[in-house]
Design an enzyme around this catalytic site. Sequence first.
Site, PDB file in Angstrom:
ATOM      1  N   TYR A   1       8.451  -1.449 -11.323  1.00 46.43           N
ATOM      2  CA  TYR A   1       7.575  -0.891 -12.366  1.00 46.43           C
ATOM      3  C   TYR A   1       8.201   0.331 -13.054  1.00 46.43           C
ATOM      4  O   TYR A   1       8.511   0.299 -14.250  1.00 46.43           O
ATOM      5  CB  TYR A   1       6.227  -0.560 -11.710  1.00 46.43           C
ATOM      6  CG  TYR A   1       5.251   0.196 -12.564  1.00 46.43           C
ATOM      7  CD1 TYR A   1       5.043  -0.137 -13.900  1.00 46.43           C
ATOM      8  CD2 TYR A   1       4.493   1.244 -12.025  1.00 46.43           C
ATOM      9  CE1 TYR A   1       4.123   0.563 -14.679  1.00 46.43           C
ATOM     10  CE2 TYR A   1       3.571   1.930 -12.784  1.00 46.43           C
ATOM     11  CZ  TYR A   1       3.400   1.596 -14.117  1.00 46.43           C
ATOM     12  OH  TYR A   1       2.492   2.293 -14.876  1.00 46.43           O
TER      13      TYR A   1
ATOM     14  N   ASP B   1      20.710  -6.315  -2.132  1.00 44.42           N
ATOM     15  CA  ASP B   1      20.005  -5.317  -1.330  1.00 44.42           C
ATOM     16  C   ASP B   1      20.964  -4.141  -1.125  1.00 44.42           C
ATOM     17  O   ASP B   1      22.123  -4.354  -0.768  1.00 44.42           O
ATOM     18  CB  ASP B   1      19.622  -5.965   0.020  1.00 44.42           C
ATOM     19  CG  ASP B   1      18.629  -5.121   0.784  1.00 44.42           C
ATOM     20  OD1 ASP B   1      18.958  -3.959   1.101  1.00 44.42           O
ATOM     21  OD2 ASP B   1      17.531  -5.627   1.052  1.00 44.42           O
TER      22      ASP B   1
ATOM     23  N   ALA C   1      14.976   1.838  -5.572  1.00 44.79           N
ATOM     24  CA  ALA C   1      14.789   0.721  -4.636  1.00 44.79           C
ATOM     25  C   ALA C   1      14.205   1.207  -3.308  1.00 44.79           C
ATOM     26  O   ALA C   1      14.891   1.875  -2.531  1.00 44.79           O
ATOM     27  CB  ALA C   1      16.137   0.032  -4.390  1.00 44.79           C
TER      28      ALA C   1
ATOM     29  N   ASN D   1      10.344   0.583  -0.555  1.00 44.52           N
ATOM     30  CA  ASN D   1       8.966   0.089  -0.408  1.00 44.52           C
ATOM     31  C   ASN D   1       8.019   1.257  -0.641  1.00 44.52           C
ATOM     32  O   ASN D   1       8.323   2.393  -0.267  1.00 44.52           O
ATOM     33  CB  ASN D   1       8.754  -0.502   0.992  1.00 44.52           C
ATOM     34  CG  ASN D   1       9.522  -1.794   1.179  1.00 44.52           C
ATOM     35  OD1 ASN D   1      10.456  -1.866   1.974  1.00 44.52           O
ATOM     36  ND2 ASN D   1       9.154  -2.816   0.428  1.00 44.52           N
ATOM     37  N   SER D   2       6.861   0.972  -1.240  1.00 40.89           N
ATOM     38  CA  SER D   2       6.036   2.095  -1.700  1.00 40.89           C
ATOM     39  C   SER D   2       4.525   1.902  -1.545  1.00 40.89           C
ATOM     40  O   SER D   2       3.752   2.490  -2.297  1.00 40.89           O
ATOM     41  CB  SER D   2       6.360   2.373  -3.177  1.00 40.89           C
ATOM     42  OG  SER D   2       6.061   1.234  -3.944  1.00 40.89           O
TER      43      SER D   2
ATOM     44  N   TYR E   1       5.113   6.104   4.519  1.00 40.92           N
ATOM     45  CA  TYR E   1       5.705   6.046   3.174  1.00 40.92           C
ATOM     46  C   TYR E   1       6.163   7.445   2.736  1.00 40.92           C
ATOM     47  O   TYR E   1       7.334   7.657   2.394  1.00 40.92           O
ATOM     48  CB  TYR E   1       4.684   5.458   2.182  1.00 40.92           C
ATOM     49  CG  TYR E   1       5.069   5.671   0.744  1.00 40.92           C
ATOM     50  CD1 TYR E   1       6.264   5.158   0.245  1.00 40.92           C
ATOM     51  CD2 TYR E   1       4.253   6.410  -0.117  1.00 40.92           C
ATOM     52  CE1 TYR E   1       6.635   5.375  -1.076  1.00 40.92           C
ATOM     53  CE2 TYR E   1       4.617   6.632  -1.431  1.00 40.92           C
ATOM     54  CZ  TYR E   1       5.811   6.110  -1.908  1.00 40.92           C
ATOM     55  OH  TYR E   1       6.174   6.344  -3.206  1.00 40.92           O
TER      56      TYR E   1
ATOM     57  N   HIS F   1      -3.179  -0.694  -6.677  1.00 42.82           N
ATOM     58  CA  HIS F   1      -3.392   0.510  -7.465  1.00 42.82           C
ATOM     59  C   HIS F   1      -4.637   0.424  -8.350  1.00 42.82           C
ATOM     60  O   HIS F   1      -4.971  -0.639  -8.860  1.00 42.82           O
ATOM     61  CB  HIS F   1      -2.152   0.822  -8.307  1.00 42.82           C
ATOM     62  CG  HIS F   1      -1.006   1.240  -7.437  1.00 42.82           C
ATOM     63  ND1 HIS F   1       0.063   0.437  -7.174  1.00 42.82           N
ATOM     64  CD2 HIS F   1      -0.802   2.371  -6.731  1.00 42.82           C
ATOM     65  CE1 HIS F   1       0.885   1.058  -6.353  1.00 42.82           C
ATOM     66  NE2 HIS F   1       0.380   2.235  -6.055  1.00 42.82           N
TER      67      HIS F   1
ATOM     68  N   ARG G   1     -10.854   5.115   2.136  1.00 45.26           N
ATOM     69  CA  ARG G   1      -9.589   4.523   2.573  1.00 45.26           C
ATOM     70  C   ARG G   1      -8.871   5.585   3.401  1.00 45.26           C
ATOM     71  O   ARG G   1      -8.753   6.724   2.946  1.00 45.26           O
ATOM     72  CB  ARG G   1      -8.780   4.146   1.340  1.00 45.26           C
ATOM     73  CG  ARG G   1      -7.519   3.381   1.629  1.00 45.26           C
ATOM     74  CD  ARG G   1      -6.863   2.890   0.354  1.00 45.26           C
ATOM     75  NE  ARG G   1      -6.377   3.976  -0.489  1.00 45.26           N
ATOM     76  CZ  ARG G   1      -5.682   3.807  -1.616  1.00 45.26           C
ATOM     77  NH1 ARG G   1      -5.440   2.584  -2.052  1.00 45.26           N
ATOM     78  NH2 ARG G   1      -5.260   4.830  -2.311  1.00 45.26           N
TER      79      ARG G   1
ATOM     80  N   GLY H   1      -6.459   8.164   4.988  1.00 48.28           N
ATOM     81  CA  GLY H   1      -5.288   8.882   4.473  1.00 48.28           C
ATOM     82  C   GLY H   1      -5.418   9.339   3.035  1.00 48.28           C
ATOM     83  O   GLY H   1      -4.466   9.895   2.490  1.00 48.28           O
TER      84      GLY H   1
HETATM   85  N1  UDP Z   1      -9.052   3.513  -5.287  1.00 46.94           N
HETATM   86  C1  UDP Z   1     -10.322   2.937  -5.236  1.00 46.94           C
HETATM   87  N2  UDP Z   1     -10.400   1.577  -5.223  1.00 46.94           N
HETATM   88  C2  UDP Z   1      -9.304   0.753  -5.261  1.00 46.94           C
HETATM   89  C3  UDP Z   1      -8.017   1.354  -5.333  1.00 46.94           C
HETATM   90  C4  UDP Z   1      -7.924   2.732  -5.335  1.00 46.94           C
HETATM   91  O1  UDP Z   1     -11.332   3.621  -5.192  1.00 46.94           O
HETATM   92  O2  UDP Z   1      -9.457  -0.471  -5.248  1.00 46.94           O
HETATM   93  C5  UDP Z   1      -8.941   4.975  -5.333  1.00 46.94           C
HETATM   94  C6  UDP Z   1      -8.108   5.558  -4.204  1.00 46.94           C
HETATM   95  O3  UDP Z   1      -8.936   5.869  -3.114  1.00 46.94           O
HETATM   96  C7  UDP Z   1      -7.521   6.812  -4.861  1.00 46.94           C
HETATM   97  C8  UDP Z   1      -7.384   6.436  -6.332  1.00 46.94           C
HETATM   98  O4  UDP Z   1      -8.236   5.297  -6.522  1.00 46.94           O
HETATM   99  O5  UDP Z   1      -8.426   7.886  -4.782  1.00 46.94           O
HETATM  100  C9  UDP Z   1      -5.976   6.047  -6.725  1.00 46.94           C
HETATM  101  O6  UDP Z   1      -5.501   5.111  -5.789  1.00 46.94           O
HETATM  102  P1  UDP Z   1      -4.106   4.347  -5.964  1.00 46.94           P
HETATM  103  O7  UDP Z   1      -3.976   3.385  -4.812  1.00 46.94           O
HETATM  104  O8  UDP Z   1      -4.034   3.781  -7.336  1.00 46.94           O
HETATM  105  O9  UDP Z   1      -3.018   5.485  -5.882  1.00 46.94           O
HETATM  106  P2  UDP Z   1      -2.727   6.608  -4.731  1.00 46.94           P
HETATM  107  O10 UDP Z   1      -3.485   7.835  -5.166  1.00 46.94           O
HETATM  108  O11 UDP Z   1      -3.153   6.056  -3.419  1.00 46.94           O
HETATM  109  O12 UDP Z   1      -1.246   6.799  -4.838  1.00 46.94           O
END
Ligand code: UDP
Length: 330
Positions: free
Chosen positions: A11, A50, A73, A75-76, A140, A188, A281, A283
């Site tokens: 991306y 790779d 390159a 994993n993220s 990560y 995302h 979620r 973390g």
């Molecule tokens: N988020 C959410 N629902 C989803 C995906 C993400 O509420 O289906 C929230 C997530 O908890 C965070 C924000 O959206 O607060 C951005 O999450 P994303 O995974 O896009 O990026 P991150 O901040 O984890 O790098």
Amino acid sequence: MSLLITGGAGYIGSHTLKYFTEKGKEVVVVDNLETGHKEFVRDAIFYNLDIRNKIELDKLFKKHDIEGVIHFAANSIVGESMIDPYKYYHNNVYGMLCLLDVMKHNNVKKIVFSSTAAVYGEPREIPISEDNPTLPTNPYGETKLAMERMMHWFDVAYGIKYVSLRYFNAAGAIEDSSIGELHIPETHLIPLILQVPLGQKDRVYVFGDDYPTKDGTCIRDYVHVMDLASAHYLAYNYLLEGNESQVFNLGNEIGYTVFEVINTAKKVTGCKIPVEVIGRRSGDPAALIASSKKIKDTLNWELKYSSLEKIIKDAWEFQKNYINKWKERN
Ligand code: UDP
């Protein structure tokens, strides 16, 4: 001499590639296509390789007279890193070790690195500046921090200069919609929201509305991917000019809650987007907002696309364009 972009089919890598080729730079791309898209690589020499394959990587450095590297390159995905840290240490940390070793052998002394705000973990203060403590809360972020530290010691010992760019939430797409954000599976927020108006999902799941924020949902700093690309260009030229190693944050310096992002997407798409609030979620820090003062002051980085509406509009145009092309092909 050529620039090597590792992960140039991904991306942010493919947008950065586009930015450099439009400036007339000769680029070689290496990508193992585990998560990248070959069709996102244009106007560059492409190797399906790779970076842990040091023998082939070394041959390529010699063949193309590589002058410097932009390294994407890796994993993220945070969640995946929690359940499979081996994969993250092997690909990210060992991959970086292989790359730096090949650079060292070929006397290549410039690298721009794709880092992340995840190196900070729970921030001490908002906005987050580069001197915030680095205490990652997942493998990560931990592996990206280890990669930064590795570059530091390779600079001390071998004089390899680096710029590490710690991104906040990359979003949006190039304005011509030719490339964009496409992860499988998608995790995302913005592309997940857009799957609803695209008819691929019936709702967005919001991870928690009990955070200490104005509407209870998490606050993030969304930065347009083409603004990230321009920062890589500035950082690379900064190294070519013979400057010292640096670490910079890259963010918009504006925070939006998850509900604000969803409401903006409703406006941009003109569609209803049903929401279901589910549990937090693990973390997820409550709020992450960058201070990008250091890169603005040092490299004169300017954001061109700072409005959230514009970021979501470009993401939306890409998603529609991609779906149409996919339908034509199938
Ligand atoms: N988020 C959410 N629902 C989803 C995906 C993400 O509420 O289906 C929230 C997530 O908890 C965070 C924000 O959206 O607060 C951005 O999450 P994303 O995974 O896009 O990026 P991150 O901040 O984890 O790098």
